[in-house]
Scaffold this motif. Structure first.
Motif, PDB file in Angstrom:
ATOM      1  N   GLN A  37       0.773  -1.234   0.092  1.00 11.07           N
ATOM      2  CA  GLN A  37      -0.080   0.060  -0.035  1.00 11.07           C
ATOM      3  C   GLN A  37       0.818   1.252  -0.120  1.00 11.07           C
ATOM      4  OE1 GLN A  37      -2.801  -1.494   3.259  1.00 11.07           O
ATOM      5  NE2 GLN A  37      -3.953   0.031   2.371  1.00 11.07           N
ATOM      6  N   ILE A  38       2.003   1.349   0.562  1.00  8.87           N
ATOM      7  CA  ILE A  38       2.988   2.410   0.718  1.00  8.87           C
ATOM      8  C   ILE A  38       3.316   2.533  -0.436  1.00  8.87           C
ATOM      9  CG2 ILE A  38       4.914   3.474   1.908  1.00  8.87           C
ATOM     10  CD1 ILE A  38       4.231   1.813   4.217  1.00  8.87           C
ATOM     11  N   LEU A  39       4.117   1.487  -0.966  1.00  9.78           N
ATOM     12  CA  LEU A  39       4.768   1.767  -2.211  1.00  9.78           C
ATOM     13  C   LEU A  39       3.879   2.025  -3.534  1.00  9.78           C
ATOM     14  CD1 LEU A  39       7.392  -1.137  -1.983  1.00  9.78           C
ATOM     15  CD2 LEU A  39       7.867   1.286  -1.606  1.00  9.78           C
ATOM     16  N   GLY A  40       2.615   1.462  -3.296  1.00  5.82           N
ATOM     17  CA  GLY A  40       1.666   1.964  -4.534  1.00  5.82           C
ATOM     18  C   GLY A  40       0.953   3.054  -4.515  1.00  5.82           C
ATOM     19  N   SER A  41       0.977   4.188  -3.634  1.00  4.89           N
ATOM     20  CA  SER A  41       0.767   5.454  -3.175  1.00  4.89           C
ATOM     21  C   SER A  41       1.302   6.228  -4.011  1.00  4.89           C
ATOM     22  CB  SER A  41       0.431   5.575  -1.649  1.00  4.89           C
ATOM     23  OG  SER A  41      -0.255   4.769  -0.965  1.00  4.89           O
ATOM     24  N   ALA A  42       0.576   7.465  -4.302  1.00  8.24           N
ATOM     25  CA  ALA A  42       1.353   8.462  -5.085  1.00  8.24           C
ATOM     26  C   ALA A  42       2.522   8.976  -4.349  1.00  8.24           C
ATOM     27  CB  ALA A  42       0.404   9.546  -5.278  1.00  8.24           C
ATOM     28  N   GLY A  43       3.656   9.148  -4.748  1.00 11.16           N
ATOM     29  CA  GLY A  43       4.730   9.520  -4.400  1.00 11.16           C
ATOM     30  C   GLY A  43       5.348   8.685  -3.062  1.00 11.16           C
ATOM     31  N   ASN A  44       4.911   7.388  -3.143  1.00  7.92           N
ATOM     32  CA  ASN A  44       5.306   6.482  -2.068  1.00  7.92           C
ATOM     33  C   ASN A  44       4.982   7.158  -0.675  1.00  7.92           C
ATOM     34  OD1 ASN A  44       7.980   5.510  -3.682  1.00  7.92           O
ATOM     35  ND2 ASN A  44       6.046   4.770  -4.064  1.00  7.92           N
ATOM     36  N   ARG A  45       3.980   7.958  -0.643  1.00  7.44           N
ATOM     37  CA  ARG A  45       3.452   8.570   0.707  1.00  7.44           C
ATOM     38  C   ARG A  45       2.192   8.111   0.772  1.00  7.44           C
ATOM     39  NH1 ARG A  45       6.451  12.906   2.307  1.00  7.44           N
ATOM     40  NH2 ARG A  45       4.624  13.744   3.508  1.00  7.44           N
ATOM     41  N   LEU A  46       1.881   7.526   2.288  1.00 14.95           N
ATOM     42  CA  LEU A  46       0.447   7.014   2.447  1.00 14.95           C
ATOM     43  C   LEU A  46       0.221   7.644   4.012  1.00 14.95           C
ATOM     44  CD1 LEU A  46      -1.737   4.975   2.324  1.00 14.95           C
ATOM     45  CD2 LEU A  46      -0.420   3.356   3.646  1.00 14.95           C
ATOM     46  N   GLN A  47      -0.875   8.318   4.064  1.00 15.15           N
ATOM     47  CA  GLN A  47      -1.473   8.859   5.289  1.00 15.15           C
ATOM     48  C   GLN A  47      -2.659   7.999   5.850  1.00 15.15           C
ATOM     49  OE1 GLN A  47      -2.082  13.172   5.044  1.00 15.15           O
ATOM     50  NE2 GLN A  47      -4.026  13.128   6.247  1.00 15.15           N
ATOM     51  N   LEU A  48      -2.340   7.699   6.983  1.00 15.02           N
ATOM     52  CA  LEU A  48      -3.152   6.883   7.888  1.00 15.02           C
ATOM     53  C   LEU A  48      -3.785   7.505   9.147  1.00 15.02           C
ATOM     54  CD1 LEU A  48      -1.401   3.363   7.415  1.00 15.02           C
ATOM     55  CD2 LEU A  48      -3.502   3.985   6.160  1.00 15.02           C
ATOM     56  N   PRO A  49      -5.136   7.293   9.406  1.00 14.01           N
ATOM     57  CA  PRO A  49      -5.439   8.041  10.668  1.00 14.01           C
ATOM     58  C   PRO A  49      -5.052   7.026  11.895  1.00 14.01           C
ATOM     59  CG  PRO A  49      -7.311   6.808   9.749  1.00 14.01           C
ATOM     60  CD  PRO A  49      -5.951   6.716   8.621  1.00 14.01           C
ATOM     61  N   LEU A  50      -4.752   7.464  12.842  1.00 10.61           N
ATOM     62  CA  LEU A  50      -4.280   6.605  14.194  1.00 10.61           C
ATOM     63  C   LEU A  50      -5.501   6.297  14.740  1.00 10.61           C
ATOM     64  CD1 LEU A  50      -1.039   8.542  15.820  1.00 10.61           C
ATOM     65  CD2 LEU A  50      -1.207   6.124  14.649  1.00 10.61           C
ATOM     66  N   GLN A  51      -5.570   4.714  14.977  1.00 13.56           N
ATOM     67  CA  GLN A  51      -6.863   4.095  15.671  1.00 13.56           C
ATOM     68  C   GLN A  51      -6.357   3.938  17.079  1.00 13.56           C
ATOM     69  OE1 GLN A  51      -9.819   3.762  14.007  1.00 13.56           O
ATOM     70  NE2 GLN A  51      -8.739   4.560  12.025  1.00 13.56           N
ATOM     71  N   ILE A  52      -7.405   4.447  18.042  1.00 11.79           N
ATOM     72  CA  ILE A  52      -7.413   4.139  19.376  1.00 11.79           C
ATOM     73  C   ILE A  52      -8.397   3.206  19.532  1.00 11.79           C
ATOM     74  CG2 ILE A  52      -7.476   5.058  21.581  1.00 11.79           C
ATOM     75  CD1 ILE A  52      -6.656   7.649  20.691  1.00 11.79           C
ATOM     76  N   SER A  53      -7.976   2.018  20.253  1.00 14.95           N
ATOM     77  CA  SER A  53      -8.942   0.825  20.280  1.00 14.95           C
ATOM     78  C   SER A  53     -10.081   1.253  21.166  1.00 14.95           C
ATOM     79  CB  SER A  53      -8.353  -0.323  21.297  1.00 14.95           C
ATOM     80  OG  SER A  53      -9.114  -1.327  21.331  1.00 14.95           O
ATOM     81  N   SER A  54     -11.437   0.695  20.595  1.00 13.95           N
ATOM     82  CA  SER A  54     -12.620   0.979  20.969  1.00 13.95           C
ATOM     83  C   SER A  54     -12.862   0.605  22.285  1.00 13.95           C
ATOM     84  CB  SER A  54     -13.733   0.408  20.204  1.00 13.95           C
ATOM     85  OG  SER A  54     -13.832  -1.061  19.926  1.00 13.95           O
ATOM     86  N   PHE A  55     -11.928  -0.315  22.862  1.00 10.22           N
ATOM     87  CA  PHE A  55     -11.862  -0.850  24.336  1.00 10.22           C
ATOM     88  C   PHE A  55     -10.461  -0.457  24.981  1.00 10.22           C
ATOM     89  CE2 PHE A  55     -15.003  -3.768  22.437  1.00 10.22           C
ATOM     90  CZ  PHE A  55     -15.908  -3.581  23.347  1.00 10.22           C
ATOM     91  N   THR A  56     -10.627   0.042  26.025  1.00 11.71           N
ATOM     92  CA  THR A  56      -9.189   0.298  27.028  1.00 11.71           C
ATOM     93  C   THR A  56      -9.511  -0.315  28.017  1.00 11.71           C
ATOM     94  OG1 THR A  56     -10.290   2.201  28.042  1.00 11.71           O
ATOM     95  CG2 THR A  56      -9.095   2.633  25.904  1.00 11.71           C
ATOM     96  N   ILE A  57      -8.089  -0.946  28.695  1.00 10.48           N
ATOM     97  CA  ILE A  57      -8.325  -1.809  30.059  1.00 10.48           C
ATOM     98  C   ILE A  57      -8.736  -1.005  31.076  1.00 10.48           C
ATOM     99  CG2 ILE A  57      -6.659  -2.948  31.337  1.00 10.48           C
ATOM    100  CD1 ILE A  57      -4.912  -3.746  28.885  1.00 10.48           C
ATOM    101  N   ALA A  58      -9.356  -1.453  31.692  1.00 10.21           N
ATOM    102  CA  ALA A  58     -10.150  -0.484  32.968  1.00 10.21           C
ATOM    103  C   ALA A  58      -9.604  -1.417  34.039  1.00 10.21           C
ATOM    104  CB  ALA A  58     -11.612  -0.572  32.911  1.00 10.21           C
ATOM    105  N   HIS A  59      -9.250  -2.548  34.110  1.00  2.00           N
ATOM    106  CA  HIS A  59      -8.597  -3.255  35.411  1.00  2.00           C
ATOM    107  C   HIS A  59      -8.158  -4.521  34.930  1.00  2.00           C
ATOM    108  CE1 HIS A  59      -8.837  -4.601  39.579  1.00  2.00           C
ATOM    109  NE2 HIS A  59      -9.235  -5.618  39.078  1.00  2.00           N
TER     110      HIS A  59
END
Length: 599
Positions: free
Chosen positions: A116-138
């Motif tokens: 995906q990176i190498l196939g993107s224009a200019g070899n640049r790929l922008q991805l959103p950072l995902q924070i898991s829908s679940f976080t450790i509570a205990h």
């Protein structure tokens, strides 16, 4: 057979690959730090061909105080056109020198393939950072060698569990714990707070489902069940409610003066005093003391030493006043603690062994006199080595776990502190000879995880702030767990008087009425007899008769600590009267002999 330019007939060439450099930049990261901006690092994981398991490949450098980092370090990978090379990038805010990522704040993750990176224009790929829908509570403790565990009861704020939304999904995962950290996933179930609170016992029995096993095995039903034994929701009170209601926090420091620290006169000693830098012990005292002193009304702190030969006769002591005033071991403020520590070094000889139980029992004897919640005690132990009296220490901690007491242990120097983790009950409740601690009261951290070096720069100050945050984070919960277990509610805040400051300036003239009597002489209020010298030093330790907290046997110079099991406790005697003995007493200043003794 001749070899022409690497040509080898009859052999096969390895899969051809191309080296690829990957550079990572981030924008608008979450700010997890209070005193500064996040200090991000990027961790790259690669997946093995044909599997969904990722393994860490490499890490970038850490960029200090930056929410828009451009990492300099590049990831160099072999690119294979015919393979789907899956990558995962995780961003963390680094809070200490620890290499363990679970000790740092997770900022987000992104996944893609190398293609995906190498196939993107200019070899640049922008991805959103995902924070898991679940976080450790205990996380519960682990229980060894059983298929039918019953975990101990725990308390968690509703806000942490579901943000007050009783219909928000809660996921519970169960693992088979492994000591190397590669815990095996057993199964999971989902529920919500409303169901946990209102459901019947039958409705709150859940089947653990392992999605992979369910997809692969015909007839798979579950990997076991988990049942909720009890769930109650109570109106919460905070640590601050007790403080504003008048509960006093009493801070005691215990310092390791064993020979493994090195001769204080040598620059490589952990006790070396220099005019242009502070040593590891000073760093630990300042980091923790500067926070805790705000909760002590008069800022008078007893400071104990252990593991040294002391004047006048060179006997080994594991419980002596660092300011050399046995009747009044208090030091005025953290600067007074630092002064007493530095002043005592020329007058003692570093020796050994490293025994914790005497200083733990010392503070425990005071804590047991305050079952009403009016006082809570925090003992800071700073040490460079492995405990010599581990069994005695376990026994002392288990006894003290029923008292209003927390213990902070900071390890300094390069030693391995794996044995110390046993005392910290985060993963498994401390036990000894069939007895379990009532609650976790110990927090252990190695100083090197937070301080890269010693010094007086702003970076050292930031390291101290991070150290304090780590070691003190559990204290409010430990405090609240003791108050709750004993049914103690906070007192109402005293009414504000006209023109009265909301926080009166603390006095350093006397301890408040009811403060436990410190290290008294034999004739005062029933404190256990101590053999004292002309200078007031404790020359040896004798078995006290207070309820449940034995001292150590007498230890003479060159002697070894008793190896037998802890002695049986004595019956209670009258002790620890709470009259205001300190109405006109000031903090004691170091009163050492005029010249260092020769042992």
């Amino acid at each position: 057979m001749s070899n022409f330019g690497g040509f080898q007939p009859g052999s096969a060439t390895a899969n051809p690959s191309t080296k690829v450099e990957i550079t990572v930049s981030c924008r608008n990261l979450i700010d997890k730090d209070v005193l500064s901006k996040s200090d991000p690092i990027c961790v790259l994981y690669t997946a093995q061909l044909g599997t969904d398991k990722f393994a860490e490949f490499e890490r970038t450098e850490i960029i200090q105080n930056n929410l828009n980092p451009d990492f300099v370090k590049k990831f160099i990978l072999d690119y294979y056109f015919e393979e789907c090379q899956r990558l995962k990038f995780e961003i963390y805010d680094i809070d200490s020198a620890s290499s363990k990522l679970n000790r740092h704040d997770f900022l987000g993750a992104a996944q893609c393939s190398l293609g995906q990176i190498l196939g993107s224009a200019g070899n640049r790929l922008q991805l959103p950072l995902q924070i898991s829908s679940f976080t450790i509570a205990h996380k519960t403790e682990y229980i060894k060698n059983t298929l039918d565990p019953t975990w101990r009861e725990f308390c968690i704020p509703v806000a942490s569990l579901c943000n007050g939304d009783y219909d928000r999904t809660i996921k519970v995962e169960c693992y088979d714990w492994d000591s190397d950290g590669s815990d095996d996933f057993i199964g999971e179930f989902r529920t919500n707070m409303r169901h946990l609170r209102e459901g019947t016992p039958h409705e709150n029995t859940y089947e653990l489902i392992n999605p992979k096993k369910k997809a692969k095995k015909k007839g798979y039903k579950s990997s076991g069940t988990i049942s909720l034994i009890k769930c109650t929701v109570e109106a919460g009170v905070s640590f601050l409610d007790y403080i504003t209601g008048g509960t006093q926090v009493n801070f005691t420091v215990a310092i390791d003066f064993t020979a493994s620290n090195g001769a204080p006169s040598q620059a490589n000693s952990l006790h070396y005093i220099s005019g242009n830098r502070i040593n590891a012990y000073e760093q630990a005292i300042m980091a923790v003391g500067q926070i805790l002193q705000d909760y002590d009304s008069d800022k008078l702190f007893p400071v104990l030493g252990f593991g040294a030969r002391i004047p006048p006769d060179g006997r080994v002591s594991h419980e002596f006043a660092v300011n050399f005033n046995e009747q009044n071991p208090f030091c005025a403020g953290i600067q007074g603690v630092m002064q007493a520590y530095k002043s005592c070094l020329p007058y003692i000889q570093l020796h050994g062994p490293t025994n914790f139980s005497p200083v733990i029992n010392h503070v425990a004897r005071f804590a047991q006199a305050y079952p009403d919640g009016s006082n809570y005690f925090i003992l800071l132990i700073i040490t460079d080595g492995i405990i010599s009296d581990m069994d005695f220490t376990k026994d002392a901690i288990i006894k003290a776990s029923s008292l209003p007491l927390s213990i902070i242990i900071i390890g300094v120097g390069p030693a391995e502190f794996d044995a110390m983790e046993v005392l910290d009950g985060d993963k498994q409740i401390l036990s000894y000879r069939g007895k379990n601690a009532e609650r976790d009261i110990v927090q252990f951290v190695p100083l090197r995880d937070f301080v890269g070096g010693v010094g007086s720069s702003s970076s050292a100050m930031l390291s101290q702030a991070r150290l304090a945050k780590e070691v003190l984070a559990e204290v409010p919960d430990q405090f609240l767990s003791w108050m709750k277990k004993h049914g103690i509610k906070p007192n109402p805040s005293p009414p504000q008087q006209p023109n009265q400051q909301s926080h009166p300036a603390p006095t350093q003239q006397h301890k408040p009425q009811g403060y436990p009597v410190p290290m008294q002489s034999p004739s005062q209020h029933g404190y256990p007899a101590q053999q004292s010298s002309q200078y007031g030093y404790q020359a040896s330790m004798q078995q006290p008769s207070q309820q449940g907290y034995p001292g150590a046997s007498t230890v003479h110079a060159g002697g070894s600590y008793p190896g037998q099991a802890p002695p049986q406790y004595q019956q209670p005697t009258a002790a620890y009267h709470t009259q205001d003995r300190f109405a006109s007493q000031t903090a004691a200043q170091p009163t050492a002999p005029s010249a260092p003794p020769a042992f």
